[in-house]
Design a protein around this motif. Structure first.
Motif, PDB file in Angstrom:
ATOM      1  N   GLY A   1       0.810  -1.212   0.000  1.00 10.39           N
ATOM      2  CA  GLY A   1       0.000   0.000   0.000  1.00 10.39           C
ATOM      3  C   GLY A   1       0.845   1.264   0.000  1.00 10.39           C
ATOM      4  N   TYR A   2       0.437   2.239  -0.820  1.00 11.26           N
ATOM      5  CA  TYR A   2       1.106   3.534  -0.983  1.00 11.26           C
ATOM      6  C   TYR A   2       2.494   3.397  -1.595  1.00 11.26           C
ATOM      7  N   GLY A   3       2.794   2.216  -2.137  1.00  6.89           N
ATOM      8  CA  GLY A   3       4.090   1.987  -2.742  1.00  6.89           C
ATOM      9  C   GLY A   3       4.026   2.025  -4.252  1.00  6.89           C
ATOM     10  N   SER A   4       5.048   1.476  -4.879  1.00  4.88           N
ATOM     11  CA  SER A   4       5.162   1.462  -6.340  1.00  4.88           C
ATOM     12  C   SER A   4       6.214   0.431  -6.706  1.00  4.88           C
ATOM     13  N   THR A   5       6.545   0.361  -7.983  1.00  8.18           N
ATOM     14  CA  THR A   5       7.566  -0.592  -8.415  1.00  8.18           C
ATOM     15  C   THR A   5       8.901  -0.358  -7.696  1.00  8.18           C
ATOM     16  N   GLU A   6       9.142   0.887  -7.259  1.00  2.00           N
ATOM     17  CA  GLU A   6      10.394   1.194  -6.576  1.00  2.00           C
ATOM     18  C   GLU A   6      10.532   0.471  -5.241  1.00  2.00           C
ATOM     19  N   THR A   7       9.428  -0.037  -4.709  1.00  3.89           N
ATOM     20  CA  THR A   7       9.474  -0.783  -3.452  1.00  3.89           C
ATOM     21  C   THR A   7      10.507  -1.897  -3.503  1.00  3.89           C
ATOM     22  N   PHE A   8      10.659  -2.524  -4.679  1.00  2.00           N
ATOM     23  CA  PHE A   8      11.525  -3.686  -4.808  1.00  2.00           C
ATOM     24  C   PHE A   8      12.963  -3.320  -5.212  1.00  2.00           C
ATOM     25  N   ALA A   9      13.292  -2.035  -5.259  1.00  2.00           N
ATOM     26  CA  ALA A   9      14.631  -1.624  -5.694  1.00  2.00           C
ATOM     27  C   ALA A   9      15.750  -2.290  -4.891  1.00  2.00           C
ATOM     28  N   PRO A  10      15.627  -2.431  -3.564  1.00  2.00           N
ATOM     29  CA  PRO A  10      16.745  -3.039  -2.824  1.00  2.00           C
ATOM     30  C   PRO A  10      17.010  -4.504  -3.182  1.00  2.00           C
ATOM     31  N   VAL A  11      15.975  -5.245  -3.583  1.00  2.00           N
ATOM     32  CA  VAL A  11      16.166  -6.670  -3.889  1.00  2.00           C
ATOM     33  C   VAL A  11      16.128  -6.944  -5.390  1.00  2.00           C
ATOM     34  N   ARG A  12      15.905  -5.914  -6.175  1.00  2.00           N
ATOM     35  CA  ARG A  12      15.783  -6.102  -7.627  1.00  2.00           C
ATOM     36  C   ARG A  12      17.033  -6.714  -8.249  1.00  2.00           C
ATOM     37  N   PRO A  13      18.257  -6.259  -7.918  1.00  2.00           N
ATOM     38  CA  PRO A  13      19.428  -6.866  -8.566  1.00  2.00           C
ATOM     39  C   PRO A  13      19.532  -8.371  -8.341  1.00  2.00           C
ATOM     40  N   ALA A  14      19.273  -8.825  -7.118  1.00  2.00           N
ATOM     41  CA  ALA A  14      19.371 -10.260  -6.828  1.00  2.00           C
ATOM     42  C   ALA A  14      18.314 -11.055  -7.587  1.00  2.00           C
ATOM     43  N   LEU A  15      17.106 -10.518  -7.671  1.00  2.00           N
ATOM     44  CA  LEU A  15      16.038 -11.220  -8.383  1.00  2.00           C
ATOM     45  C   LEU A  15      16.259 -11.174  -9.896  1.00  2.00           C
ATOM     46  N   ALA A  16      16.669 -10.002 -10.412  1.00  2.00           N
ATOM     47  CA  ALA A  16      16.837  -9.841 -11.857  1.00  2.00           C
ATOM     48  C   ALA A  16      18.026 -10.619 -12.397  1.00  2.00           C
ATOM     49  N   ALA A  17      18.937 -11.008 -11.521  1.00  2.00           N
ATOM     50  CA  ALA A  17      20.067 -11.831 -11.973  1.00  2.00           C
ATOM     51  C   ALA A  17      19.608 -13.219 -12.393  1.00  2.00           C
ATOM     52  N   ARG A  18      18.419 -13.622 -11.925  1.00  2.00           N
ATOM     53  CA  ARG A  18      17.924 -14.964 -12.227  1.00  2.00           C
ATOM     54  C   ARG A  18      16.605 -14.979 -12.984  1.00  2.00           C
ATOM     55  N   ARG A  19      15.849 -13.872 -12.962  1.00  2.00           N
ATOM     56  CA  ARG A  19      14.513 -13.863 -13.539  1.00  2.00           C
ATOM     57  C   ARG A  19      14.258 -12.583 -14.327  1.00  2.00           C
ATOM     58  N   ARG A  20      13.273 -12.654 -15.231  1.00  2.00           N
ATOM     59  CA  ARG A  20      12.761 -11.440 -15.885  1.00  2.00           C
ATOM     60  C   ARG A  20      11.668 -10.877 -14.995  1.00  2.00           C
ATOM     61  N   LEU A  21      11.926  -9.723 -14.414  1.00  2.00           N
ATOM     62  CA  LEU A  21      11.000  -9.118 -13.469  1.00  2.00           C
ATOM     63  C   LEU A  21      10.006  -8.227 -14.195  1.00  2.00           C
ATOM     64  N   ILE A  22       8.740  -8.388 -13.872  1.00  2.00           N
ATOM     65  CA  ILE A  22       7.681  -7.520 -14.387  1.00  2.00           C
ATOM     66  C   ILE A  22       7.030  -6.887 -13.166  1.00  2.00           C
ATOM     67  N   ALA A  23       7.459  -5.675 -12.860  1.00  2.00           N
ATOM     68  CA  ALA A  23       6.957  -4.964 -11.680  1.00  2.00           C
ATOM     69  C   ALA A  23       5.784  -4.082 -12.103  1.00  2.00           C
ATOM     70  N   VAL A  24       4.690  -4.183 -11.372  1.00  2.00           N
ATOM     71  CA  VAL A  24       3.428  -3.536 -11.752  1.00  2.00           C
ATOM     72  C   VAL A  24       3.022  -2.544 -10.673  1.00  2.00           C
ATOM     73  N   ASP A  25       2.553  -1.362 -11.092  1.00  2.00           N
ATOM     74  CA  ASP A  25       1.936  -0.409 -10.173  1.00  2.00           C
ATOM     75  C   ASP A  25       0.438  -0.664 -10.127  1.00  2.00           C
ATOM     76  N   LEU A  26      -0.090  -0.886  -8.934  1.00  2.00           N
ATOM     77  CA  LEU A  26      -1.513  -1.160  -8.759  1.00  2.00           C
ATOM     78  C   LEU A  26      -2.351   0.102  -8.935  1.00  2.00           C
ATOM     79  N   GLN A  27      -3.652  -0.071  -9.038  1.00  2.00           N
ATOM     80  CA  GLN A  27      -4.584   1.044  -9.251  1.00  2.00           C
ATOM     81  C   GLN A  27      -4.312   2.188  -8.275  1.00  2.00           C
ATOM     82  N   GLY A  28      -4.118   3.388  -8.814  1.00  2.00           N
ATOM     83  CA  GLY A  28      -3.946   4.574  -7.994  1.00  2.00           C
ATOM     84  C   GLY A  28      -2.599   4.696  -7.324  1.00  2.00           C
ATOM     85  N   HIS A  29      -1.690   3.778  -7.584  1.00  2.00           N
ATOM     86  CA  HIS A  29      -0.363   3.768  -6.976  1.00  2.00           C
ATOM     87  C   HIS A  29       0.699   4.026  -8.033  1.00  2.00           C
ATOM     88  N   GLY A  30       1.790   4.650  -7.615  1.00  2.00           N
ATOM     89  CA  GLY A  30       2.901   4.862  -8.532  1.00  2.00           C
ATOM     90  C   GLY A  30       2.472   5.588  -9.790  1.00  2.00           C
TER      91      GLY A  30
END
Length: 262
Positions: free
Chosen positions: A25-54
């Motif tokens: 809640g009240y977040g955006s795709t940037e919420t995952f910035a701290p863990v994005r490098p570790a996840l993106a090293a193994r997966r194609r990440l599709i980060a989504v902003d929910l209704q009214g967010h980001g």
């Protein structure tokens, strides 16, 4: 991207099998910035902003887990992604759970981070705080990091009070998805902090609905459930999504072999 007449923002990082990320809640795709490098090293990440967010604009309707789940399903179909791995945190965990319930063929594996399967799964203090979300609370939150992030990227920064009013309406609504959780066909990983806003009693109940904690798995683990549970130490509800312990728990779950029943 236009999805059923509504604009939905998403961004892609990394390569490989898709892993869809839904913020809190009240977040955006940037919420995952701290863990994005570790996840993106193994997966194609599709980060989504929910209704009214980001960067996703609000819609002329209430905020509901169910309708946001339908939005996500429509986006996945537009992107021709029939069987994704899906991770949702807090509010996004509820939306991810509803997506798996309402559109099970679109979800290969599900990760729910710090979200209960029924409203009363939150601590009473957390429920009281969430019930107080309204326009006045939004005004008190101006100048906070959450507001600054929203104001920087939102299509209409003036909608900040509306987001709080709609969020409060959502958070005050009762729900219990226990029966639907017990019927989920895909493996599920539950991730919680050991000092979460959700008590460990509910964590155990949630895991039990998925077949966990019911019996000794045997010496070779052959009777273990397909779903898994991770309680990450030394963390709170707010900290868990930025901890390196999160990708360390998630990535093995996404690749482990599920034993056939029987």
């Amino acid at each position: 991207m236009d999805v059923g007449g509504r604009q939905v923002w998403y961004e892609v990082h990394g390569a490989g099998r898709p892993l869809v990320l839904l913020h809190g809640g009240y977040g955006s795709t940037e919420t995952f910035a701290p863990v994005r490098p570790a996840l993106a090293a193994r997966r194609r990440l599709i980060a989504v902003d929910l209704q009214g967010h980001g960067r996703t604009p609000d819609a002329d309707r209430p905020l509901r887990h169910e309708s946001m789940a339908d939005d996500l399903a429509a986006l996945l179909r537009r992107l021709d992604l029939p069987a994704v791995d899906l991770l949702g945190y807090s509010l996004g965990g509820g939306v991810a759970l509803r997506t798996a319930i309402q559109h099970p063929t679109l979800v290969r594996r599900l990760v729910v981070v710090s979200a209960p399967c029924r409203r009363r799964g939150w601590y009473p203090e957390a429920l009281a705080a969430m019930s107080a979300h309204d326009e006045r609370a939004a005004e008190r939150m101006r100048g906070t990091p959450a507001y600054e992030r929203y104001a920087r990227v939102a299509p209409r920064p003036q909608d900040w009070p509306t987001l709080w009013a709609k969020s409060g309406d959502l958070l005050r609504r009762d729900y219990d998805w226990s029966a639907e959780v017990a019927a989920l066909p895909m493996p599920v990983l539950l991730v919680f902090a050991d000092a979460d806003a959700i008590p460990t009693s509910h964590v155990a109940e949630f895991y039990g609905l998925l077949g966990g904690g019911r019996r000794d798995p045997g010496g070779d683990g052959s009777d273990r459930p397909a779903s898994r549970l991770a309680v990450l130490p030394g963390l709170t509800h707010r900290e868990v999504v930025a901890s390196p312990a999160l990708p360390a728990a998630v990535l093995p779950f996404l690749t482990h072999t599920v034993r056939a029943p029987g």
